[in-house]
Design a protein around this motif. Structure first.
Motif, PDB file in Angstrom:
ATOM      1  N   THR A 145      -7.195  -4.798 -16.009  1.00 53.42           N
ATOM      2  CA  THR A 145      -6.944  -5.114 -14.601  1.00 53.42           C
ATOM      3  C   THR A 145      -6.311  -6.496 -14.502  1.00 53.42           C
ATOM      4  O   THR A 145      -6.507  -7.350 -15.367  1.00 53.42           O
ATOM      5  N   ARG A 146      -5.583  -6.693 -13.411  1.00 59.77           N
ATOM      6  CA  ARG A 146      -4.936  -7.984 -13.191  1.00 59.77           C
ATOM      7  C   ARG A 146      -4.740  -8.146 -11.696  1.00 59.77           C
ATOM      8  O   ARG A 146      -4.172  -7.265 -11.027  1.00 59.77           O
ATOM      9  N   SER A 147      -5.220  -9.231 -11.173  1.00 62.93           N
ATOM     10  CA  SER A 147      -5.142  -9.468  -9.729  1.00 62.93           C
ATOM     11  C   SER A 147      -3.691  -9.489  -9.270  1.00 62.93           C
ATOM     12  O   SER A 147      -2.857 -10.206  -9.831  1.00 62.93           O
ATOM     13  N   GLY A 148      -3.409  -8.675  -8.250  1.00 65.55           N
ATOM     14  CA  GLY A 148      -2.065  -8.639  -7.685  1.00 65.55           C
ATOM     15  C   GLY A 148      -1.128  -7.682  -8.385  1.00 65.55           C
ATOM     16  O   GLY A 148       0.064  -7.617  -8.033  1.00 65.55           O
ATOM     17  N   VAL A 192       3.987  -5.308 -10.014  1.00 67.41           N
ATOM     18  CA  VAL A 192       3.490  -6.212  -8.981  1.00 67.41           C
ATOM     19  C   VAL A 192       3.194  -5.415  -7.714  1.00 67.41           C
ATOM     20  O   VAL A 192       3.930  -4.505  -7.339  1.00 67.41           O
ATOM     21  N   VAL A 193       2.096  -5.738  -7.067  1.00 70.54           N
ATOM     22  CA  VAL A 193       1.721  -5.086  -5.807  1.00 70.54           C
ATOM     23  C   VAL A 193       2.375  -5.850  -4.650  1.00 70.54           C
ATOM     24  O   VAL A 193       2.247  -7.071  -4.547  1.00 70.54           O
ATOM     25  N   GLU A 194       3.051  -5.119  -3.798  1.00 70.61           N
ATOM     26  CA  GLU A 194       3.682  -5.728  -2.629  1.00 70.61           C
ATOM     27  C   GLU A 194       2.834  -5.421  -1.404  1.00 70.61           C
ATOM     28  O   GLU A 194       2.571  -4.251  -1.098  1.00 70.61           O
ATOM     29  N   TYR A 195       2.404  -6.467  -0.726  1.00 71.73           N
ATOM     30  CA  TYR A 195       1.538  -6.320   0.440  1.00 71.73           C
ATOM     31  C   TYR A 195       2.367  -6.461   1.719  1.00 71.73           C
ATOM     32  O   TYR A 195       3.361  -7.189   1.756  1.00 71.73           O
ATOM     33  N   THR A 196       1.923  -5.775   2.763  1.00 71.89           N
ATOM     34  CA  THR A 196       2.620  -5.862   4.054  1.00 71.89           C
ATOM     35  C   THR A 196       1.923  -6.866   4.976  1.00 71.89           C
ATOM     36  O   THR A 196       0.707  -7.065   4.893  1.00 71.89           O
ATOM     37  N   ILE A 197       2.702  -7.481   5.815  1.00 69.64           N
ATOM     38  CA  ILE A 197       2.176  -8.399   6.841  1.00 69.64           C
ATOM     39  C   ILE A 197       2.504  -7.786   8.201  1.00 69.64           C
ATOM     40  O   ILE A 197       3.676  -7.530   8.521  1.00 69.64           O
ATOM     41  N   TYR A 216       4.810  -9.614   1.117  1.00 72.15           N
ATOM     42  CA  TYR A 216       4.634 -10.675   0.126  1.00 72.15           C
ATOM     43  C   TYR A 216       3.917 -10.092  -1.092  1.00 72.15           C
ATOM     44  O   TYR A 216       3.359  -8.989  -1.052  1.00 72.15           O
ATOM     45  N   SER A 217       3.960 -10.835  -2.186  1.00 78.00           N
ATOM     46  CA  SER A 217       3.257 -10.441  -3.407  1.00 78.00           C
ATOM     47  C   SER A 217       2.712 -11.678  -4.080  1.00 78.00           C
ATOM     48  O   SER A 217       3.012 -12.809  -3.660  1.00 78.00           O
ATOM     49  N   ILE A 218       1.958 -11.456  -5.168  1.00 79.65           N
ATOM     50  CA  ILE A 218       1.394 -12.586  -5.893  1.00 79.65           C
ATOM     51  C   ILE A 218       2.477 -13.426  -6.546  1.00 79.65           C
ATOM     52  O   ILE A 218       2.262 -14.576  -6.919  1.00 79.65           O
ATOM     53  N   GLU A 219       3.663 -12.827  -6.676  1.00 80.37           N
ATOM     54  CA  GLU A 219       4.770 -13.539  -7.301  1.00 80.37           C
ATOM     55  C   GLU A 219       5.644 -14.264  -6.280  1.00 80.37           C
ATOM     56  O   GLU A 219       6.677 -14.844  -6.641  1.00 80.37           O
TER      57      GLU A 219
END
Length: 244
Positions: A145-148, A192-197, A216-219
């Motif tokens: 596992t890896r955050s984000g 990478v997980v892309e999150y919505t705002i 946005y993402s962790i990157e």
């Protein structure tokens, strides 16, 4: 050898041949010598297909025959020819001159084993090394596992293409010609997980605007600073909140 008859040096006489040289009253000595023919014996090979080896399929008593290894078999190592199906004793590499009788030889194959070393590539929650995994065996591990990020699979290099996932059989990603005992290093690949705002503008949605990002993402390289929106006439903007 097999008995083939008698010979006087000129003619050979089998059991059904009449000796016409001996006439009534003859006193001459007739010397006859036994005629022997080399007998052929069969050689049978078990554990291989006909096209997998080039060894002789028969032999004669007076000739030695060498046994060579069959063609390579993917994922296995040839361990010798044996004269018994239990593979007891020492392997046989030749039929010695003077041997007789039909022969059967059994090919012994040993399944290759490999050592898997995992590089989690900044992930966590995993075992690092798996030893003595058989070529046809199933490799089971807990995905890192890896955050984000979401785990995408395993690759041969940090930036390489995914070659397998967790739970895959070694046949799916180990080259069948790789020598037994080899160490195979795999690297975790991440998406990478892309999150919505989402912005809730309430009753002013139709008359207000803003230029804030919607993903946005962790990157994401820097902190996201939320800009004020342009309020509806007669109102002022009081800030963004993460609760209603």
């Amino acid at each position: 050898y097999a008995f083939a008859g008698w010979t006087d040096g000129v003619n050979t006489y089998t059991a059904d041949t009449k000796l016409s040289q001996i006439v009534t009253g003859s006193t001459t000595t007739l010397n006859l010598n036994a005629v022997w023919q080399s007998q052929s014996f069969t050689i049978t090979y078990v554990g291989v297909e006909p096209g997998e080896h080039n060894n002789a399929t028969e032999y004669t008593e007076g000739n030695a025959v060498s046994l060579t290894a069959p063609n390579a078999r993917p994922g296995y190592t040839f361990a010798g020819w044996y004269d018994n199906s239990s593979f007891e004793g020492n392997p046989v590499d030749a039929i010695t001159a003077g041997s007789t009788g039909n022969k059967t030889f059994y090919a012994k194959w040993q399944e290759n084993v490999y050592h898997i070393v995992l590089n989690h590539n900044d992930g966590t929650n995993m075992k690092d090394t798996y030893a003595n995994l058989p070529y046809t065996g199933e490799w089971v591990t807990t995905a890192p596992t890896r955050s984000g990020y979401t785990f995408a699979g395993w690759a041969y290099t940090p930036d390489g293409a995914v070659v397998c996932s967790d739970g895959a059989r070694l046949t799916a990603f180990v080259d069948a010609n790789t020598a037994s005992g080899a160490v195979i290093e795999l690297f975790a690949k991440w998406n990478v997980v892309e999150y919505t705002i989402t912005y809730d503008l309430g009753m002013h949605a139709a008359s207000t605007t803003h230029n804030n990002p919607t993903k946005y993402s962790i990157e994401t390289g820097a902190d996201i600073v939320l800009k004020d929106l342009t309020p509806k006439a007669g109102f002022r903007f009081g800030g963004w909140y993460d609760n209603a």
